[in-house]
Scaffold this motif. Sequence first.
Motif, PDB file in Angstrom:
ATOM      1  N   ASP A 562      56.684  24.983  30.687  1.00  0.00           N
ATOM      2  CA  ASP A 562      57.898  25.548  30.604  1.00  0.00           C
ATOM      3  C   ASP A 562      58.113  26.408  29.683  1.00  0.00           C
ATOM      4  OD1 ASP A 562      58.398  23.875  32.839  1.00  0.00           O
ATOM      5  OD2 ASP A 562      59.176  21.922  31.870  1.00  0.00           O
ATOM      6  N   HIS A 563      57.810  26.127  28.646  1.00  0.00           N
ATOM      7  CA  HIS A 563      58.066  26.991  27.239  1.00  0.00           C
ATOM      8  C   HIS A 563      57.548  28.238  27.318  1.00  0.00           C
ATOM      9  CE1 HIS A 563      59.027  26.722  23.144  1.00  0.00           C
ATOM     10  NE2 HIS A 563      58.192  27.719  22.633  1.00  0.00           N
ATOM     11  N   MET A 564      56.352  28.547  28.177  1.00  0.00           N
ATOM     12  CA  MET A 564      55.990  30.000  28.090  1.00  0.00           C
ATOM     13  C   MET A 564      56.276  30.533  29.493  1.00  0.00           C
ATOM     14  SD  MET A 564      54.731  29.878  25.087  1.00  0.00           S
ATOM     15  CE  MET A 564      54.052  31.438  25.124  1.00  0.00           C
ATOM     16  N   ASN A 565      56.923  29.865  30.541  1.00  0.00           N
ATOM     17  CA  ASN A 565      57.359  30.284  31.622  1.00  0.00           C
ATOM     18  C   ASN A 565      56.173  31.023  32.349  1.00  0.00           C
ATOM     19  OD1 ASN A 565      59.062  30.964  33.886  1.00  0.00           O
ATOM     20  ND2 ASN A 565      59.573  32.997  32.764  1.00  0.00           N
ATOM     21  N   PHE A 566      55.012  30.388  32.427  1.00  0.00           N
ATOM     22  CA  PHE A 566      53.711  30.793  33.094  1.00  0.00           C
ATOM     23  C   PHE A 566      53.889  30.851  34.522  1.00  0.00           C
ATOM     24  CE2 PHE A 566      51.266  28.705  29.536  1.00  0.00           C
ATOM     25  CZ  PHE A 566      51.293  30.059  28.898  1.00  0.00           C
ATOM     26  N   HIS A 567      53.218  31.683  35.429  1.00  0.00           N
ATOM     27  CA  HIS A 567      53.224  31.734  36.846  1.00  0.00           C
ATOM     28  C   HIS A 567      52.003  31.437  37.396  1.00  0.00           C
ATOM     29  CE1 HIS A 567      57.003  33.527  36.257  1.00  0.00           C
ATOM     30  NE2 HIS A 567      56.574  34.360  35.494  1.00  0.00           N
ATOM     31  N   ARG A 568      51.585  31.120  38.455  1.00  0.00           N
ATOM     32  CA  ARG A 568      50.350  30.834  39.047  1.00  0.00           C
ATOM     33  C   ARG A 568      49.789  32.246  39.416  1.00  0.00           C
ATOM     34  NH1 ARG A 568      49.518  27.020  43.887  1.00  0.00           N
ATOM     35  NH2 ARG A 568      47.431  27.378  43.296  1.00  0.00           N
ATOM     36  N   SER A 569      50.323  33.017  39.257  1.00  0.00           N
ATOM     37  CA  SER A 569      49.662  34.456  39.659  1.00  0.00           C
ATOM     38  C   SER A 569      49.002  34.817  38.400  1.00  0.00           C
ATOM     39  CB  SER A 569      50.662  35.632  39.916  1.00  0.00           C
ATOM     40  OG  SER A 569      51.535  35.561  38.947  1.00  0.00           O
ATOM     41  N   ASP A 570      49.390  34.178  36.998  1.00  0.00           N
ATOM     42  CA  ASP A 570      48.561  34.647  35.807  1.00  0.00           C
ATOM     43  C   ASP A 570      47.283  34.080  35.962  1.00  0.00           C
ATOM     44  OD1 ASP A 570      50.541  35.606  34.204  1.00  0.00           O
ATOM     45  OD2 ASP A 570      51.626  33.678  33.867  1.00  0.00           O
ATOM     46  N   THR A 571      46.339  34.592  34.888  1.00  0.00           N
ATOM     47  CA  THR A 571      45.043  34.297  34.679  1.00  0.00           C
ATOM     48  C   THR A 571      44.848  34.245  33.009  1.00  0.00           C
ATOM     49  OG1 THR A 571      44.359  35.935  36.647  1.00  0.00           O
ATOM     50  CG2 THR A 571      42.709  35.140  35.101  1.00  0.00           C
ATOM     51  N   LEU A 572      43.982  33.081  32.925  1.00  0.00           N
ATOM     52  CA  LEU A 572      43.997  32.610  31.284  1.00  0.00           C
ATOM     53  C   LEU A 572      42.476  33.214  31.075  1.00  0.00           C
ATOM     54  CD1 LEU A 572      44.679  31.239  28.591  1.00  0.00           C
ATOM     55  CD2 LEU A 572      43.724  29.290  30.144  1.00  0.00           C
ATOM     56  N   LEU A 573      42.088  33.641  29.752  1.00  0.00           N
ATOM     57  CA  LEU A 573      40.883  33.859  29.257  1.00  0.00           C
ATOM     58  C   LEU A 573      40.635  32.496  28.333  1.00  0.00           C
ATOM     59  CD1 LEU A 573      38.220  34.987  28.380  1.00  0.00           C
ATOM     60  CD2 LEU A 573      39.643  36.286  26.687  1.00  0.00           C
ATOM     61  N   GLY A 574      39.801  31.819  28.490  1.00  0.00           N
ATOM     62  CA  GLY A 574      39.493  30.574  27.540  1.00  0.00           C
ATOM     63  C   GLY A 574      38.203  30.448  27.101  1.00  0.00           C
ATOM     64  N   PHE A 575      38.359  30.489  25.564  1.00  0.00           N
ATOM     65  CA  PHE A 575      36.954  30.479  25.241  1.00  0.00           C
ATOM     66  C   PHE A 575      37.016  29.832  23.941  1.00  0.00           C
ATOM     67  CE2 PHE A 575      39.551  34.087  23.524  1.00  0.00           C
ATOM     68  CZ  PHE A 575      39.659  33.651  22.283  1.00  0.00           C
ATOM     69  N   LEU A 576      37.859  29.278  23.414  1.00  0.00           N
ATOM     70  CA  LEU A 576      37.805  28.078  22.455  1.00  0.00           C
ATOM     71  C   LEU A 576      37.096  26.689  22.752  1.00  0.00           C
ATOM     72  CD1 LEU A 576      41.596  28.172  21.155  1.00  0.00           C
ATOM     73  CD2 LEU A 576      39.635  29.072  20.177  1.00  0.00           C
ATOM     74  N   PRO A 577      36.129  26.233  22.082  1.00  0.00           N
ATOM     75  CA  PRO A 577      35.219  25.171  22.498  1.00  0.00           C
ATOM     76  C   PRO A 577      36.352  24.160  22.949  1.00  0.00           C
ATOM     77  CG  PRO A 577      35.013  25.506  20.170  1.00  0.00           C
ATOM     78  CD  PRO A 577      36.010  26.745  20.649  1.00  0.00           C
ATOM     79  N   PRO A 578      35.643  23.284  24.086  1.00  0.00           N
ATOM     80  CA  PRO A 578      36.514  22.154  24.450  1.00  0.00           C
ATOM     81  C   PRO A 578      36.694  21.036  23.429  1.00  0.00           C
ATOM     82  CG  PRO A 578      34.444  22.191  25.638  1.00  0.00           C
ATOM     83  CD  PRO A 578      34.532  23.352  24.776  1.00  0.00           C
ATOM     84  N   PHE A 579      35.730  21.146  22.269  1.00  0.00           N
ATOM     85  CA  PHE A 579      36.216  19.938  21.132  1.00  0.00           C
ATOM     86  C   PHE A 579      37.292  20.162  20.359  1.00  0.00           C
ATOM     87  CE2 PHE A 579      33.006  23.042  19.043  1.00  0.00           C
ATOM     88  CZ  PHE A 579      33.827  23.306  18.101  1.00  0.00           C
ATOM     89  N   HIS A 580      37.945  21.602  20.676  1.00  0.00           N
ATOM     90  CA  HIS A 580      39.012  21.968  19.971  1.00  0.00           C
ATOM     91  C   HIS A 580      40.264  21.584  20.846  1.00  0.00           C
ATOM     92  CE1 HIS A 580      42.078  24.912  18.461  1.00  0.00           C
ATOM     93  NE2 HIS A 580      41.273  25.508  17.816  1.00  0.00           N
TER      94      HIS A 580
END
Length: 884
Positions: A562-580
């Motif tokens: 809600d805060h960032m007003n994302f859309h499902r057409s957005d694409t995320l780059l995720g590279f922070l390790p999952p322990f973060h």
Amino acid sequence: MGKWIQALIYFVLRRLMHRRYDVEVIGLEKLESLEGPVLVLPNHPAYVDPPIVLSHLRFGKSLRPLVFTDTYRSPLFYPLMKVIDAYEVPNLQSHSRDAHTKTTQLIEEVAGELNHGQSFLIYPSGRLQRQGYEIVGGARIAYELLERVDNVNVVLVRTRGLWGSRYGCAQEGDVPALGRNALASFFWVLAGLVFFLPKRKVTLEVHPVNRDELPMESKTALNRHLEGFYNADGGETAKFVPYNYFFGPREFDFDAVKKKGAVDLSEVPESTVHEVYEIVEHRLDRKLEESEKEPSTTLDMLGLDSLERMDLALELERQYGFRSDHVPASVGELCLLAAGKAPTDEQPLEVPEGWVDETKTSTDYPEILAETIAEAFVRRALQSANHTAVADPLSGALNYRKLLIGATLLSKRIAKLESKSVGIMLPASVAADSVVLATLIAGKLPVMLNWTTGPAGLRHATEKLEVSHVVTSKRFMDRLGVEIDGVEMFYLEDVREGISTWEKLRTLIATYIASGSFLSHLPQPNPDDPAVILFTSGSESLPKAVPLSHRNLIADMRGGIDHMNFHRSDTLLGFLPPFHSFGLTAASLMPLLSGIRVVHHADPTDSRMLARIIAAYKPTFTFTTPTFLQYIVSSSEPGELDSLRLVMVGAEKCPTSLYEQTMKILPDLDLLEGYGITECSPVVSGNKPGQNKPGTIGLPINCVETLVVHPESHEPLPQGEAGLLLIRGDSVFDGYYKYDAPQPFLEVNGHRWYNSGDLVAKDEDGFIQFRGRLKRFLKIGGEMVSLPALEAPLAEKFPADEEGPKVAVEGVEKDGGRCIVLFTTEDLTLREANDLLKQAGFHGIMRLDEVRQIETIPVLGTGKTNYRQLRGWLEEGSEVTANS
């Protein structure tokens, strides 16, 4: 029969070779009287010398050549390799502990074959010559074999005439492409009508040696003896022999190749070069001569064999965080690796089939469909089965159907593990996403392990949570080189091999005709039950176990969307390790549960590859730390980052210089600063697109309340006054797991609040201004001295770059008073540093007491400065070079 076939092949090969090579064998008659196994040890000037040696050394013995796997498995040569009974050798150009182990096993196996009467052709150097003379250097194979085998005949072969051939390194300055050069040679053979080729004169000098006469007191002694034989005539000058009498090139500029291949260290920090010297000296257990510090000095010359070179490269990777698939061969290449500038053969990344999903529109709202993680994922997967979910360069792109199938199959294996808690140690990847989801589907508790804490930290985590198994991959552990005592490793590679085609097909069919079964078989946890265990960063104290419930995580994800007003057409780059915490919640679970595509990359420090991934996959937003963003921006080429419309940074203050640098190349980007804490799942506040106040950490998200109170009285403070930040809401955890000290909660105004330990102030619009950690304040003469405030102007003057932070301020209170120290990689005196503080408006007690110059500022795996280590140095009184 096999021997006759080999003899026929060698006869044909010899006749074919004769069309181009005029081969003279000197001393062949000396081999006729040899009885028993034979070990032939030639020098290696070109790829073509093995077939020449094999086809011309005829003395009644069947020689098995050792051949690197790349050549052995080549479609062009594989049938021949099988017929001549070649022995496959792992390729050590790609360094890993697995290759190290396989090479050790190879030596044992070949020694066993020699003891049983088999004869071998082995190149002691293990590699092609890089110059006109042979360097055996620190190679170990000849020595190890002769140590293990007593009754073997040793035959030394000195090959001359091939240096300068297209099959050697002289023409390209590096290892030539065997297949390409073989095809080129074939063309020239046809052009010369087979019988009219200029011939290259080649001599093979054969010398049988009594094994007892070889200097076997050490590997070094034997290798020097071999080099003395191979280079007895001073080596060779490169010679070019045309392929045709009438047309084509008549000469070749070998000197130009040498100049082109020189290693340039002009962009490598001098401090890094000296550190590499020290690491090499430690490995050699001696000082380097000045002549040995030249970038062109090969590691062979220093006496390091292929395994030692590989170990050295892995050590540099672990210390500096940069990676390369190429094992450095020289001192200069070691320096480039340590500085993150190792050469790469960059090709445009190919986006996997299925990555582009044009069915989503900007009006589609990302929605989380249930109150527990596993159910929310399954419902999303069934609703969006054919939509792209996740990708990475290794696994390709998976839609939700494939991700659901993989997680379901894996969950059945994880469900059989004995303990309730399951350790997970994987980088950001499709595999990590699948394992987390599978663990929850299996009804187990994922424990996200931070490998950067080292063996002691990992052991502490697994013991606290009573973890019996850690899910990881052999590929990752092979590269990481970390071991955990007291647990069993659960390797994904082994799981894949154990899943039958029928089980995969049955699960696939179920997604079409029995989709409800995926929901009915799910565990039914209470939303307030722990969904995952994370650990605090350890930047201020020892890591503490943080259980986050389903309610915590889902409330935070919904609030962030809600805060960032994302859309499902957005694409995320995720590279922070999952322990973060950001890596797990914001860059993994949030997109997967809400229907936003995510592309992963496993190494947050691999800035060049991250820039290339952005250019290829075109993500629209990412979450990162300022340190990692600095790496990416500094490593990118023009246009590569253009797809990004939003970047959220947190975990540390975003320097003004980084903000300005980023906005200069991406003027339309929303570069937003936010604030999160692992204990709050983690997002607490952030600036919004179109509602951004640089220099603040934004507004609270809608699932939390915040309160600013006096650090000591805990009385609420008016707007504008700095105080302690308290937080409450559905995303706030319920307390540390198995924690003996007081839990971090306060009762204020009849409510239970989480004590963040951070000092902030709110402006007239409610935006939060971060002032620093309370623990990073010193109370001096009744006044609070902020260490982050002292650090800020220095960090502005000396901003972090791709090498990491350049300054950090830490302090301790001592019996004799305070001690506030600037740690820096810059050549800076105490007077100069305090003058900078004065120019920034600091006076009186707001000053430094000491400057210590260090090689690098220590950082955690998340990119944060490791203040705990700096404080430890102060408390222990560690000696560090100080500038006065």
